[in-house]
Motif scaffolding. Structure first.
Motif, PDB file in Angstrom:
ATOM      1  N   LYS A  24      58.862  12.201  17.012  1.00  0.00           N
ATOM      2  CA  LYS A  24      60.073  12.055  17.795  1.00  0.00           C
ATOM      3  C   LYS A  24      59.832  12.733  19.142  1.00  0.00           C
ATOM      4  CE  LYS A  24      63.341  11.989  13.892  1.00  0.00           C
ATOM      5  NZ  LYS A  24      63.788  10.603  14.114  1.00  0.00           N
ATOM      6  N   LEU A  25      60.818  12.625  20.030  1.00  0.00           N
ATOM      7  CA  LEU A  25      60.630  13.181  21.371  1.00  0.00           C
ATOM      8  C   LEU A  25      60.335  14.669  21.316  1.00  0.00           C
ATOM      9  CD1 LEU A  25      60.670  12.647  24.402  1.00  0.00           C
ATOM     10  CD2 LEU A  25      63.135  13.121  24.384  1.00  0.00           C
ATOM     11  N   TRP A  26      61.032  15.403  20.400  1.00  0.00           N
ATOM     12  CA  TRP A  26      60.876  16.853  20.355  1.00  0.00           C
ATOM     13  C   TRP A  26      60.392  17.323  18.988  1.00  0.00           C
ATOM     14  CZ3 TRP A  26      61.179  18.071  25.194  1.00  0.00           C
ATOM     15  CH2 TRP A  26      62.090  17.443  26.029  1.00  0.00           C
ATOM     16  N   TRP A  27      59.728  16.509  18.211  1.00  0.00           N
ATOM     17  CA  TRP A  27      59.428  16.879  16.828  1.00  0.00           C
ATOM     18  C   TRP A  27      58.034  16.405  16.435  1.00  0.00           C
ATOM     19  CZ3 TRP A  27      62.259  20.318  14.466  1.00  0.00           C
ATOM     20  CH2 TRP A  27      62.133  20.510  13.090  1.00  0.00           C
ATOM     21  N   MET A  28      57.369  17.222  15.609  1.00  0.00           N
ATOM     22  CA  MET A  28      56.068  16.838  15.063  1.00  0.00           C
ATOM     23  C   MET A  28      56.115  16.931  13.548  1.00  0.00           C
ATOM     24  SD  MET A  28      53.068  18.373  17.524  1.00  0.00           S
ATOM     25  CE  MET A  28      53.378  20.078  17.097  1.00  0.00           C
ATOM     26  N   THR A  29      55.239  16.174  12.895  1.00  0.00           N
ATOM     27  CA  THR A  29      55.128  16.243  11.438  1.00  0.00           C
ATOM     28  C   THR A  29      53.669  16.510  11.067  1.00  0.00           C
ATOM     29  OG1 THR A  29      54.835  13.837  11.327  1.00  0.00           O
ATOM     30  CG2 THR A  29      57.050  14.695  10.948  1.00  0.00           C
ATOM     31  N   PRO A  30      53.427  17.206   9.947  1.00  0.00           N
ATOM     32  CA  PRO A  30      52.054  17.445   9.496  1.00  0.00           C
ATOM     33  C   PRO A  30      51.495  16.240   8.762  1.00  0.00           C
ATOM     34  CG  PRO A  30      53.595  18.498   7.996  1.00  0.00           C
ATOM     35  CD  PRO A  30      54.422  17.901   9.099  1.00  0.00           C
ATOM     36  N   GLU A  31      50.214  16.004   8.925  1.00  0.00           N
ATOM     37  CA  GLU A  31      49.524  14.901   8.250  1.00  0.00           C
ATOM     38  C   GLU A  31      48.164  15.405   7.770  1.00  0.00           C
ATOM     39  OE1 GLU A  31      50.989  12.060   7.856  1.00  0.00           O
ATOM     40  OE2 GLU A  31      52.596  12.072   9.355  1.00  0.00           O
ATOM     41  N   TRP A  32      47.723  14.904   6.608  1.00  0.00           N
ATOM     42  CA  TRP A  32      46.421  15.261   6.056  1.00  0.00           C
ATOM     43  C   TRP A  32      45.572  14.002   5.974  1.00  0.00           C
ATOM     44  CZ3 TRP A  32      51.016  17.363   4.852  1.00  0.00           C
ATOM     45  CH2 TRP A  32      51.118  18.757   4.881  1.00  0.00           C
ATOM     46  N   ARG A  33      44.340  14.070   6.473  1.00  0.00           N
ATOM     47  CA  ARG A  33      43.500  12.874   6.570  1.00  0.00           C
ATOM     48  C   ARG A  33      42.048  13.197   6.183  1.00  0.00           C
ATOM     49  NH1 ARG A  33      47.861  11.036   6.717  1.00  0.00           N
ATOM     50  NH2 ARG A  33      48.793   9.621   8.267  1.00  0.00           N
ATOM     51  N   THR A  34      41.322  12.153   5.842  1.00  0.00           N
ATOM     52  CA  THR A  34      39.886  12.268   5.589  1.00  0.00           C
ATOM     53  C   THR A  34      39.104  11.340   6.508  1.00  0.00           C
ATOM     54  OG1 THR A  34      40.061  10.615   3.812  1.00  0.00           O
ATOM     55  CG2 THR A  34      40.195  12.939   3.174  1.00  0.00           C
ATOM     56  N   SER A  35      39.769  10.733   7.461  1.00  0.00           N
ATOM     57  CA  SER A  35      39.114   9.833   8.405  1.00  0.00           C
ATOM     58  C   SER A  35      39.829   9.916   9.742  1.00  0.00           C
ATOM     59  CB  SER A  35      39.144   8.388   7.885  1.00  0.00           C
ATOM     60  OG  SER A  35      38.797   7.466   8.901  1.00  0.00           O
ATOM     61  N   THR A  36      39.077   9.898  10.833  1.00  0.00           N
ATOM     62  CA  THR A  36      39.703   9.898  12.148  1.00  0.00           C
ATOM     63  C   THR A  36      40.399   8.575  12.419  1.00  0.00           C
ATOM     64  OG1 THR A  36      37.598   9.212  13.154  1.00  0.00           O
ATOM     65  CG2 THR A  36      38.098  11.575  13.134  1.00  0.00           C
ATOM     66  N   TRP A  37      39.963   7.506  11.781  1.00  0.00           N
ATOM     67  CA  TRP A  37      40.613   6.217  11.973  1.00  0.00           C
ATOM     68  C   TRP A  37      42.052   6.249  11.450  1.00  0.00           C
ATOM     69  CZ3 TRP A  37      42.577   2.551   8.484  1.00  0.00           C
ATOM     70  CH2 TRP A  37      42.968   1.345   9.057  1.00  0.00           C
ATOM     71  N   ALA A  38      42.324   7.100  10.455  1.00  0.00           N
ATOM     72  CA  ALA A  38      43.659   7.191   9.867  1.00  0.00           C
ATOM     73  C   ALA A  38      44.547   8.202  10.575  1.00  0.00           C
ATOM     74  CB  ALA A  38      43.549   7.554   8.386  1.00  0.00           C
ATOM     75  N   LEU A  39      44.049   8.841  11.643  1.00  0.00           N
ATOM     76  CA  LEU A  39      44.879   9.808  12.369  1.00  0.00           C
ATOM     77  C   LEU A  39      46.108   9.134  12.959  1.00  0.00           C
ATOM     78  CD1 LEU A  39      42.440  12.066  14.427  1.00  0.00           C
ATOM     79  CD2 LEU A  39      43.911  12.769  12.534  1.00  0.00           C
ATOM     80  N   PRO A  40      47.240   9.819  12.958  1.00  0.00           N
ATOM     81  CA  PRO A  40      48.417   9.245  13.620  1.00  0.00           C
ATOM     82  C   PRO A  40      48.256   9.325  15.132  1.00  0.00           C
ATOM     83  CG  PRO A  40      48.909  11.436  12.812  1.00  0.00           C
ATOM     84  CD  PRO A  40      47.533  11.120  12.329  1.00  0.00           C
ATOM     85  N   PRO A  41      48.846   8.380  15.861  1.00  0.00           N
ATOM     86  CA  PRO A  41      48.846   8.507  17.325  1.00  0.00           C
ATOM     87  C   PRO A  41      49.680   9.713  17.723  1.00  0.00           C
ATOM     88  CG  PRO A  41      50.282   6.722  16.620  1.00  0.00           C
ATOM     89  CD  PRO A  41      49.542   7.175  15.397  1.00  0.00           C
TER      90      PRO A  41
END
Length: 391
Positions: free
Chosen positions: A118-135
């Motif tokens: 969101k404009l002022w918010w972030m969420t945590p994400e767990w990944r094993t590939s850079t291709w799956a990273l969120p923008p």
């Protein structure tokens, strides 16, 4: 030794190049005037340097942290203190207001990212590939091997431009840990071609020390707020507090608050601070005060009197009943799912419901919004609709 993209012979070549290239890189007009943080460097800190097109750790047999750096990337020697490396970049396409480049290949096993949703918010994400990273990734912690070492990548603000990390455009392009760095001004008329401080890279055996050091460096470079470690915390933060959001989301009620406080006290924990959080403040005109599509249609058709009143009343009734259906649906959905998280927020104006136990599992269920269980969602809506009294 940590696995790297380069073999022993190539790493020896990197080691030989470090001394030869120690005087090269970007230097800003404020030569050697800015330091990233203050105080002694932690013993767990892993010092990094740039050589032979890679960011390497000399203390770890020149293990490669980021390989195959973009040819226009260079270390900013004036601000690469405290063990980290700050990368600058020159645009390969000339002046631009938005630039995406594959900045390099990250050496890692697992990833933890914080991305803006969101404009002022972030969420945590767990990944094993850079291709799956969120923008819009603004924080990236990489576990290079089990139990460490760790690497931290923080995109920075450089003048009128802000940076973020993104996945490569194609899955095949992320097979070797490729990372895309985006630089953007947000305005077509604001262009740039050279950025001296675009990306901070640090490494450590202690991820907590690494995050503290990296955030302090980013704050010094980007000119934002001071890091937590440099602030004096108020005494009120020494006490335990409870925020209602993860328990009730936007369906908070007096009964739920009483039961929640009672449950905490029964468990031997008595909050000294209570935050009632039912979501972001809505800045739109409240529905009853809003000119509805039915009213706009009546204006166009020049409908007045009793027909107009009936038309508007019918729409109001439909609006509130739809809110109640969504609230009923929220009560039917399994807690901890994406649908179970979203529906209470959508049902902001629905009736109150008995509180239920939520499990907070981070973003594991939010990795792909397509993973929402449409069968359960449809069944919940159907069940809630069936419970609505017949008028």
């Amino acid at each position: 030794m940590v696995d790297a993209h380069r073999g022993p012979e190539a790493q020896q070549a990197v080691a030989a190049a470090v001394a030869a290239s120690s005087g090269s890189g970007i230097r800003s007009p404020q030569s050697q005037s800015q330091s990233l943080g203050s105080g002694a460097v932690s013993p767990s800190c892993i010092h990094l340097t740039m050589a032979q097109g890679a960011v390497v750790a000399p203390d770890l047999d020149y293990t490669v942290v980021v390989d195959m750096l973009h040819k226009n990337a260079a270390a900013n020697l004036d601000v690469s203190y405290g063990g980290g490396v700050v990368l600058g970049l020159t645009s390969p396409v000339g002046p631009t207001d938005l630039l995406d480049v594959v900045i390099g290949q990250l050496n890692f096993k697992r990833l933890f990212a914080c991305a803006r949703n969101k404009l002022w918010w972030m969420t945590p994400e767990w990944r094993t590939s850079t291709w799956a990273l969120p923008p819009e990734t603004q924080f990236l912690l990489a576990e290079m091997a089990a139990a460490g070492p760790y690497a931290l990548l923080l995109p920075l603000i450089d003048g009128d431009f802000r940076c973020s990390l993104r996945p490569p455009a194609k899955k095949s392009e992320g097979a070797n840990g490729e990372l895309v760095l985006r630089l953007e001004s947000g305005a077509p008329g604001v262009k740039g071609s050279r950025w001296s401080s675009a990306l901070y890279i640090g490494a450590s055996w202690d991820p907590y020390e690494l995050v503290d050091r990296g955030v302090a460096a980013a704050a010094a470079l980007s000119g934002g707020a001071r890091p937590r470690t440099a602030k004096v915390l108020p005494p009120s933060l020494d006490g335990f507090g409870w925020c209602t959001w993860d328990a009730f989301y936007s369906t908070v009620s007096a009964r739920g608050l009483a039961q929640g406080l009672s449950s905490l006290e029964d468990g031997g924990i008595s909050p000294q601070l209570l935050i009632i959080d039912d979501g972001w403040q809505m800045t739109d005109v409240d529905p009853p005060m809003r000119k509805t599509p039915a009213a706009e249609l009546a204006d166009k058709l020049h409908v007045e009197g009793e027909p107009r009143r009936l038309l508007e009343a019918t729409q109001d009734e439909f609006f509130y009943e739809s809110q109640e259906v969504m609230a009923e649906t929220a009560a039917q959905l399994r807690p901890g799912t994406s649908a179970g998280t979203v529906m209470p927020t959508l049902a902001n104006l629905g009736p109150q419901h008995p509180p239920y136990s939520h499990s907070h599992s981070g973003s594991a269920d939010l990795i792909d919004m397509n993973s929402m269980d449409s069968t359960n969602l449809a069944a919940g809506i159907a069940a809630a609709g069936a419970q609505q009294p017949q008028q």
